[in-house]
Structures are given as C-alpha cells and as structure tokens.
Enzyme design. Structure first.
Site, mmCIF file in Angstrom:
data_model
loop_
_atom_site.group_PDB
_atom_site.id
_atom_site.type_symbol
_atom_site.label_atom_id
_atom_site.label_comp_id
_atom_site.label_asym_id
_atom_site.label_seq_id
_atom_site.Cartn_x
_atom_site.Cartn_y
_atom_site.Cartn_z
ATOM 1 N N ARG A 26 37.815 -29.351 21.209
ATOM 2 C CA ARG A 26 36.464 -29.895 21.081
ATOM 3 C C ARG A 26 35.582 -29.516 22.271
ATOM 4 O O ARG A 26 34.459 -29.061 22.093
ATOM 5 C CB ARG A 26 36.477 -31.410 20.909
ATOM 6 C CG ARG A 26 35.085 -31.933 20.560
ATOM 7 C CD ARG A 26 35.087 -33.411 20.258
ATOM 8 N NE ARG A 26 33.821 -33.802 19.688
ATOM 9 C CZ ARG A 26 32.711 -34.008 20.377
ATOM 10 N NH1 ARG A 26 32.705 -33.855 21.691
ATOM 11 N NH2 ARG A 26 31.600 -34.375 19.768
ATOM 12 N N ARG A 27 36.089 -29.704 23.444
ATOM 13 C CA ARG A 27 35.266 -29.385 24.631
ATOM 14 C C ARG A 27 34.860 -27.906 24.652
ATOM 15 O O ARG A 27 33.673 -27.603 24.822
ATOM 16 C CB ARG A 27 35.991 -29.778 25.907
ATOM 17 C CG ARG A 27 35.159 -29.501 27.136
ATOM 18 C CD ARG A 27 35.886 -29.882 28.418
ATOM 19 N NE ARG A 27 35.100 -29.454 29.548
ATOM 20 C CZ ARG A 27 34.629 -30.261 30.476
ATOM 21 N NH1 ARG A 27 34.892 -31.543 30.417
ATOM 22 N NH2 ARG A 27 33.914 -29.784 31.458
#
Length: 139
Positions: A98-99
């Site tokens: 996600r990051r």
C-alpha cells in the site's frame, strides 16, 4: 448480539472477481506497457483496499481486538479464522504494497510485472469464499 455490516462487506466482496480478472488479464498479456503498468497498480491497490476494508468491518462487527495497521487487520482476521492460515503471508505481503503504491508511486517500477499480481489473482476468489464461509459459520 453482533452487528456485522454484511451489506458493506458484500459490496466489497463483489469487486473481488473483477479485480482478480483484471490481474489475470494484465499478467497473461504482460508486455510492460505504461497502460498495463497503471492497470496493475490500480488492481493491486483495489485488492489491498478490499481485504483491509472487509477486515475492518469484520473486526468492528465481531468486536475483535483493535488493529493498529493494515498488516494488523490481516493478522487479526487471520488469527480469528476468517481465512486459512496459508493465506496469511501473501495477504500481509499484499498490504505492505500500500505505501509504495499510494505514497511512493513515482518510483513504482511500472514496466515490471509484480510477482504478487498472479498470486493475488488466484488468491482473491479463495479469500472471498473464506470470508463468506466465516460469516455463515459465525452468524
């Protein structure tokens, strides 16, 4: 009695088949084009949001311990038996993307097929079935 928002869980699980299909299509026709790279990024991002949203609804509805991160959502739902233990590592690997996808998108290697694309495409329908079975069992 628990209040589990089955409607919102169901809405998110409905997206699973399309996300899995998109990942299969991208992987099977991979040529490393910009459009394929962007499609892969979006499909992976949707897979992440789907499993974390579903996990959050389950945690809230069944009053499981509070999650402190995306990885924690997966660990908690795994510990509670929402999905088979053999899915845990891959789902954690997924949410760790996600990051890079959301905050470090400017360095994401768009011309490369990410190895999780194929694995997640195969895993998502199994995850969906496991969640549905969990809900039937617990409710």
């Amino acid at each position: 009695m628990y209040y589990v928002n089955r409607e919102q869980i169901g809405v998110r699980l409905q997206a699973v088949d399309e996300i899995a299909e998109a990942l299969h299509d991208v992987a099977s026709n991979w040529q490393g084009t910009l459009l394929q790279g962007l499609a892969q990024e979006r499909a992976l991002h949707l897979a992440i949001e789907t499993v974390t949203d579903v996990g959050s609804y389950l945690i809230d509805g069944f009053i499981m311990r509070d999650a402190s991160s995306y990885e924690d959502i997966i660990e908690i739902t795994g510990e509670e038996g929402v999905f088979p233990a053999n899915m845990l590592g891959t789902l954690i690997e997924l949410v760790k993307l996600r990051r890079p996808l959301v905050q470090e998108y400017f360095v994401w290697p768009r011309s490369e097929l990410h190895p999780l694309s194929v694995r997640i495409a195969d895993l998502l329908p199994e995850y969906k079935a496991a969640v549905e079975q969990y809900l039937e069992r617990e409710l």
